[in-house]
Design a protein around this motif. Structure first.
Motif, PDB file in Angstrom:
ATOM      1  N   THR A 216       0.834  -1.206   0.000  1.00  0.00           N
ATOM      2  CA  THR A 216       0.000   0.000   0.000  1.00  0.00           C
ATOM      3  C   THR A 216       0.866   1.253   0.000  1.00  0.00           C
ATOM      4  N   ALA A 217       1.912   1.252   0.829  1.00  0.00           N
ATOM      5  CA  ALA A 217       2.790   2.417   0.894  1.00  0.00           C
ATOM      6  C   ALA A 217       3.422   2.687  -0.469  1.00  0.00           C
ATOM      7  N   GLY A 218       3.850   1.621  -1.154  1.00  0.00           N
ATOM      8  CA  GLY A 218       4.441   1.778  -2.478  1.00  0.00           C
ATOM      9  C   GLY A 218       3.443   2.359  -3.471  1.00  0.00           C
ATOM     10  N   ALA A 219       2.224   1.797  -3.481  1.00  0.00           N
ATOM     11  CA  ALA A 219       1.215   2.235  -4.445  1.00  0.00           C
ATOM     12  C   ALA A 219       0.774   3.670  -4.170  1.00  0.00           C
ATOM     13  N   VAL A 220       0.566   3.989  -2.882  1.00  0.00           N
ATOM     14  CA  VAL A 220       0.123   5.344  -2.536  1.00  0.00           C
ATOM     15  C   VAL A 220       1.207   6.357  -2.873  1.00  0.00           C
ATOM     16  N   SER A 221       2.461   6.024  -2.570  1.00  0.00           N
ATOM     17  CA  SER A 221       3.516   7.002  -2.842  1.00  0.00           C
ATOM     18  C   SER A 221       3.716   7.169  -4.351  1.00  0.00           C
ATOM     19  N   GLU A 222       3.485   6.103  -5.113  1.00  0.00           N
ATOM     20  CA  GLU A 222       3.555   6.229  -6.578  1.00  0.00           C
ATOM     21  C   GLU A 222       2.534   7.252  -7.061  1.00  0.00           C
ATOM     22  N   ARG A 223       1.339   7.163  -6.480  1.00  0.00           N
ATOM     23  CA  ARG A 223       0.257   8.065  -6.860  1.00  0.00           C
ATOM     24  C   ARG A 223       0.597   9.516  -6.508  1.00  0.00           C
ATOM     25  N   ILE A 224       1.098   9.694  -5.275  1.00  0.00           N
ATOM     26  CA  ILE A 224       1.436  11.048  -4.832  1.00  0.00           C
ATOM     27  C   ILE A 224       2.556  11.627  -5.703  1.00  0.00           C
ATOM     28  N   LEU A 225       3.588  10.792  -5.954  1.00  0.00           N
ATOM     29  CA  LEU A 225       4.725  11.285  -6.744  1.00  0.00           C
ATOM     30  C   LEU A 225       4.299  11.623  -8.172  1.00  0.00           C
ATOM     31  N   SER A 226       3.416  10.805  -8.765  1.00  0.00           N
ATOM     32  CA  SER A 226       3.022  11.079 -10.152  1.00  0.00           C
ATOM     33  C   SER A 226       2.133  12.319 -10.219  1.00  0.00           C
ATOM     34  N   LYS A 227       1.307  12.542  -9.172  1.00  0.00           N
ATOM     35  CA  LYS A 227       0.497  13.767  -9.134  1.00  0.00           C
ATOM     36  C   LYS A 227       1.388  14.992  -9.034  1.00  0.00           C
ATOM     37  N   LYS A 228       2.418  14.875  -8.188  1.00  0.00           N
ATOM     38  CA  LYS A 228       3.345  15.991  -8.016  1.00  0.00           C
ATOM     39  C   LYS A 228       3.999  16.352  -9.344  1.00  0.00           C
ATOM     40  N   SER A 229       4.433  15.306 -10.098  1.00  0.00           N
ATOM     41  CA  SER A 229       5.120  15.610 -11.353  1.00  0.00           C
ATOM     42  C   SER A 229       4.144  16.183 -12.382  1.00  0.00           C
ATOM     43  N   GLU A 230       2.861  15.749 -12.296  1.00  0.00           N
ATOM     44  CA  GLU A 230       1.846  16.349 -13.183  1.00  0.00           C
ATOM     45  C   GLU A 230       1.695  17.826 -12.880  1.00  0.00           C
ATOM     46  N   VAL A 231       1.609  18.147 -11.570  1.00  0.00           N
ATOM     47  CA  VAL A 231       1.448  19.538 -11.165  1.00  0.00           C
ATOM     48  C   VAL A 231       2.620  20.378 -11.656  1.00  0.00           C
TER      49      VAL A 231
END
Lengths: 235, 106
Positions: A216-231
């Motif tokens: 879960t930690a891996g999947a959630v952090s992937e999501r957060i990191l990809s959102k950050k790079s989108e922003v």
């Protein structure tokens, strides 16, 4: 049909890991002999269960005359992680027929699963059935041989050698092959910390708990990191 | 435990373990898997392996032992470093075992 080249690639991929698998197989044979199991019973266990950590835990419980249900529970909770492997490898062998699926499932180990799953991510063209089978069956053969050798020669191998340490070393060797960027590192750290802390919990639930929290930690952090790079791309 | 009980125990564990291994390999494709689960599966190898590694190198006799005196911890950490730097399976295991034995016997 088996693709010989893919099969050999699977065999080759896990060959270096035998350096850790063989000592662990020896230990498993030695423990079985020390627990007073017959050679037949030892092989029934080694072939019927084919999962080292669960076998060792069961032997230890048998040697202290534990309750049958406790032994079954302990071995199965240790092996519950295999369901995660099953889910994770399933898409890669979806097209294989059911008989082969059963054979691949039976012979799957931590090492053959991890090596194959990483290999399939990087080589989508691979003949997955042949590769996976090559990786699993070579560990199976070496495991059975080293268990018998351990059983027969157990008395001349001193227990202080700590041969069981070979297995965490194979995991370490494989671990860093499959790290998927920062989220992978976060999964490793989270899961490792939870596993150590949760090892103090009763009923042996630490392993599964740590694995699920780590994933879960891996999947959630992937999501957060990809959102950050989108922003940052939009800015 | 008598022989019959022992055989029964082994068979039950064997069948259970096989069903765990077979579960989703068998079921896959028979139902729709949510996309987030499919994505999360990428973290199964690092998370599960890590949950197997760290207790094995940090815990001794059911107690957390973080100390430079702990041979498994030191050998394990050096093995992690070697694996990370070289990606060499054989070297990682050989060096890990070698350092472990050095610390045990010296």
């Amino acid at each position: 049909m088996i693709n010989k080249e893919s099969l050999l690639r699977g065999v080759k991929a896990v060959t270096p890991l035998m350096l850790g698998v063989i000592p662990f197989g020896l230990i498993s044979g030695i423990s079985a002999a020390n627990t007073g199991l017959s050679i037949g019973m030892t092989m029934l266990m080694s072939i019927g269960i084919f999962a080292g950590a669960a076998q060792l835990a069961s032997l230890q419980l048998i040697s202290i005359n534990a309750n049958m249900l406790v032994i079954i529970y302990t071995a199965l909770i240790i092996n519950l992680r295999m369901m995660l492997y099953s889910l994770s490898i399933a898409p890669h062998i979806q097209k294989v027929n059911t008989k082969w699926k059963a054979l691949l499932a039976y012979s799957m180990t931590d090492q053959s699963y991890a090596m194959s799953s990483v290999h399939f991510m990087n080589n989508p063209e691979e003949d997955t059935k042949s590769f996976f089978f090559g990786a699993s069956i070579s560990i199976w053969i070496i495991w059975q041989i080293s268990t018998v050798v351990g059983y027969l020669m157990g008395s001349i191998i001193p227990p202080e050698l700590g041969l069981d340490f070979g297995i965490p070393l194979t995991f370490i060797a494989v671990l860093l092959k499959g790290v998927a960027g920062w989220p992978g590192v976060i999964a490793i750290i989270t899961s490792g910390i939870v596993a150590v802390l949760a090892s103090q919990l009763p009923m042996n639930i630490g392993l599964v708990l740590a694995a699920i929290i780590g994933i879960t930690a891996g999947a959630v952090s992937e999501r957060i990191l990809s959102k950050k790079s989108e922003v940052s791309e939009n800015e | 435990m008598n022989n019959t009980q022992l055989i029964l125990t082994i068979i039950i564990i064997g069948i259970g373990t096989f069903l765990f291994r077979f579960s989703f390999i068998f079921l896959y494709g028979r139902f729709e898997l949510p996309n987030w689960i499919r994505k999360a599966m990428r973290y199964v190898p690092p998370a599960v392996l890590s949950a197997l590694i760290f207790p094995a190198i940090v815990i001794k006799n059911e107690v957390i032992w973080i100390s430079p005196q702990n041979p498994r911890l030191i050998a394990g950490l050096i093995a992690i470093l070697i694996a990370w730097k070289t990606k060499n399976l054989l070297l990682t295991i050989a060096a890990g075992m070698g350092i472990f034995w050095l610390m045990l016997f010296i």
